[in-house]
Design an enzyme around this catalytic site. Structure first.
Site, short mmCIF file in Angstrom:
data_model
loop_
_atom_site.label_atom_id
_atom_site.label_comp_id
_atom_site.label_asym_id
_atom_site.label_seq_id
_atom_site.Cartn_x
_atom_site.Cartn_y
_atom_site.Cartn_z
N GLY A 1 -9.88 2.15 6.54
CA GLY A 1 -10.40 3.33 7.25
C GLY A 1 -11.86 3.16 7.63
N SER B 1 -9.78 9.88 -2.99
CA SER B 1 -8.87 11.01 -3.14
C SER B 1 -9.54 12.23 -2.51
CB SER B 1 -8.54 11.19 -4.62
OG SER B 1 -7.78 12.34 -4.84
N ASP C 1 -2.96 -1.86 9.73
CA ASP C 1 -2.35 -0.57 9.42
C ASP C 1 -1.92 -0.64 7.96
OD1 ASP C 1 -0.60 1.58 9.07
OD2 ASP C 1 0.17 1.47 11.12
N SER D 1 -13.17 2.57 10.51
CA SER D 1 -13.55 2.82 11.91
C SER D 1 -14.22 4.17 12.13
CB SER D 1 -12.30 2.73 12.80
OG SER D 1 -11.39 3.76 12.47
N SER D 2 -14.19 5.04 11.14
CA SER D 2 -14.64 6.41 11.39
C SER D 2 -15.13 7.05 10.09
CB SER D 2 -13.46 7.18 11.98
OG SER D 2 -13.68 8.56 11.98
N GLY D 3 -15.88 8.12 10.21
CA GLY D 3 -16.22 9.01 9.09
C GLY D 3 -16.74 8.31 7.84
N THR E 1 -16.36 14.71 9.50
CA THR E 1 -15.87 13.42 10.01
C THR E 1 -14.83 13.68 11.10
OG1 THR E 1 -13.97 13.32 8.53
CG2 THR E 1 -16.03 12.43 7.66
N TYR F 1 -0.83 17.42 1.47
CA TYR F 1 -2.09 16.66 1.42
C TYR F 1 -2.63 16.73 -0.01
CZ TYR F 1 -6.90 15.24 2.26
OH TYR F 1 -8.12 14.59 2.19
N SER F 2 -2.68 17.95 -0.55
CA SER F 2 -3.12 18.14 -1.94
C SER F 2 -2.28 17.29 -2.89
CB SER F 2 -2.94 19.62 -2.32
OG SER F 2 -4.14 20.25 -2.62
N LYS G 1 -3.03 13.53 -2.59
CA LYS G 1 -4.33 13.18 -3.17
C LYS G 1 -4.29 13.27 -4.70
CE LYS G 1 -6.67 12.04 0.48
NZ LYS G 1 -7.13 10.66 0.66
N1 NAP Z 1 -13.41 14.75 5.73
C1 NAP Z 1 -13.17 15.44 4.63
O1 NAP Z 1 -13.53 16.64 4.51
C2 NAP Z 1 -12.48 14.77 3.46
C3 NAP Z 1 -12.44 15.45 2.23
C4 NAP Z 1 -11.80 14.85 1.16
C5 NAP Z 1 -11.23 13.59 1.28
N2 NAP Z 1 -11.27 12.95 2.48
C6 NAP Z 1 -10.64 11.63 2.56
O2 NAP Z 1 -11.57 10.68 3.00
C7 NAP Z 1 -10.89 9.58 3.61
C8 NAP Z 1 -11.57 9.21 4.90
O3 NAP Z 1 -11.40 10.26 5.83
P1 NAP Z 1 -12.54 10.73 6.86
O4 NAP Z 1 -12.89 12.12 6.49
O5 NAP Z 1 -13.58 9.71 6.98
O6 NAP Z 1 -11.62 10.84 8.18
P2 NAP Z 1 -11.63 10.05 9.57
O7 NAP Z 1 -12.98 10.11 10.17
O8 NAP Z 1 -10.47 10.60 10.33
O9 NAP Z 1 -11.31 8.53 9.12
C9 NAP Z 1 -10.02 8.14 8.72
C10 NAP Z 1 -9.96 6.63 8.77
O10 NAP Z 1 -8.68 6.20 8.31
C11 NAP Z 1 -8.18 5.26 9.27
N3 NAP Z 1 -6.72 5.28 9.20
C12 NAP Z 1 -5.88 6.33 9.37
N4 NAP Z 1 -4.60 5.94 9.25
C13 NAP Z 1 -4.64 4.60 8.99
C14 NAP Z 1 -3.65 3.63 8.76
N5 NAP Z 1 -2.33 3.92 8.77
N6 NAP Z 1 -4.04 2.35 8.51
C15 NAP Z 1 -5.35 2.02 8.50
N7 NAP Z 1 -6.34 2.89 8.71
C16 NAP Z 1 -5.99 4.17 8.96
C17 NAP Z 1 -8.76 5.70 10.61
O11 NAP Z 1 -8.85 4.63 11.53
P3 NAP Z 1 -7.79 4.34 12.72
O12 NAP Z 1 -7.42 5.66 13.31
O13 NAP Z 1 -8.57 3.44 13.63
O14 NAP Z 1 -6.66 3.65 12.05
C18 NAP Z 1 -10.16 6.08 10.17
O15 NAP Z 1 -10.98 4.95 10.10
C19 NAP Z 1 -9.44 10.04 3.79
O16 NAP Z 1 -8.63 9.45 2.78
C20 NAP Z 1 -9.51 11.54 3.58
O17 NAP Z 1 -8.30 12.07 3.09
C21 NAP Z 1 -11.88 13.51 3.58
#
Ligand code: NAP
Length: 267
Positions: free
Chosen positions: A11, A130, A52, A13-15, A179, A144-145, A148
């Site tokens: 992951g 998580s 992936d 590529s983003s956030g 993100t 989702y809950s 995680k």
């Molecule tokens: N944002 C929040 O408030 C929050 C809170 C608690 C936990 N989290 C957790 O933090 C983690 C990162 O999320 P984020 O908030 O940074 O969201 P995000 O900006 O949407 O980033 C998600 C990342 O996961 C990658 N991804 C998704 N499906 C994939 C797959 N099948 N294989 C490989 N890469 C994949 C996406 O890249 P591609 O689309 O290029 O594959 C992207 O780089 C997640 O596990 C999320 O559940 C987030």
């Protein structure tokens, strides 16, 4: 254990993942930043990977490539994730599978591909990302809950099994973080009709607003970096004091009171 130098991060590529890739690289680590798009922040120590986490062949090829190029792997950070929203009753088994596929099985698949090398080396670090949703039940994002919570418990149980091989595990539990996660969230096919539709829409809209007003992904990236540098990683980390306080209170307060507060917020 020495601080990690060669890291596989999913992951990237983003956030949170992109922020972590940048921070780890700036700290001197070589980061293989994996995602489906293969995008990653530009840095001489960041190597973008198209991978992936749901594709077994791609995962094995990526780990083999790192071992060929670097001769070792010090840490894996399983951060890739996504979310699906909708009332539990309105979520099909296929949609539940979709949620668990990336957030749970994807992480397990990547970790399984790294474990033989970690055991051979007699050391390795496993970090999973998580969520606070692992200890606070989130209505209209029940799966989702659940995914995680499963990831957190798997990480803890795994740590007991791999400790004799010199391998350490840690789960990072972010709260609301600004993100691309919000924009990437999917809804169940039946989310916008039926008995729960109105409350669900109001509730998820509030959660999305909280996410977009949430903390910088750098806060979580810093927590990941800190664990990768510690001699002994913590079993789980909930970044930021307010979320840590919520975690502690959720354990100390009567369950009925915790559920009442959650329902006041989101139902
Ligand atoms: N944002 C929040 O408030 C929050 C809170 C608690 C936990 N989290 C957790 O933090 C983690 C990162 O999320 P984020 O908030 O940074 O969201 P995000 O900006 O949407 O980033 C998600 C990342 O996961 C990658 N991804 C998704 N499906 C994939 C797959 N099948 N294989 C490989 N890469 C994949 C996406 O890249 P591609 O689309 O290029 O594959 C992207 O780089 C997640 O596990 C999320 O559940 C987030």
């Amino acid at each position: 254990m020495k601080p990690a130098e060669i890291v596989l991060l999913t992951g990237g590529s983003s956030g949170i993942g992109a922020a972590a890739a940048r921070m780890l690289a700036e700290a001197g680590m070589t980061v293989y930043a994996a995602s489906r798009s293969g995008r990653a922040p530009q840095h001489e120590r960041i190597i973008p990977l198209v991978m992936d986490v749901n594709d077994q062949t791609a995962v094995v090829l990526a780990v083999n490539r790192i071992l060929q190029e670097q001769g070792r792997l010090d840490a894996v950070v399983c951060n890739a994730g996504n979310g699906i929203a909708g009332a539990a009753e309105d979520t099909s088994i296929e949609e539940i599978r979709y949620q668990f596929e990336t957030c749970f099985y994807g992480a397990v698949r990547v970790i399984d591909a790294c474990l033989p090398e970690f055991r051979r080396q007699g050391q390795g670090r496993i970090l999973t990302v998580s969520s606070v949703a692992a200890f606070i039940p989130i209505p209209y994002q029940a799966f989702y809950s659940s995914a995680k919570a499963a990831l957190l418990m798997y990480t803890k149980a795994l740590s007991l099994e791999v400790k004799p091989f010199g391998i350490q595990c840690c789960s990072i539990l972010p709260g609301d973080t600004k993100t691309g996660f919000t924009g990437a969230r999917k809804y169940t096919a039946r989310a916008k009709e039926g008995a729960y539709a109105e409350t669900m829409a109001r509730s998820v809209a509030k959660m999305e607003k909280d996410e977009q007003n949430g903390m910088s992904p750098d806060v979580i990236a810093r927590a990941i970096l800190r664990q990768l540098k510690r001699r002994r990683m913590r079993l789980h980390v909930t970044p930021r004091l307010d979320y840590k306080a919520i975690e502690i209170l959720s354990r100390l307060l009567p369950e009925r009171l915790v559920m009442w507060i959650v329902s006041l917020l989101y139902c």
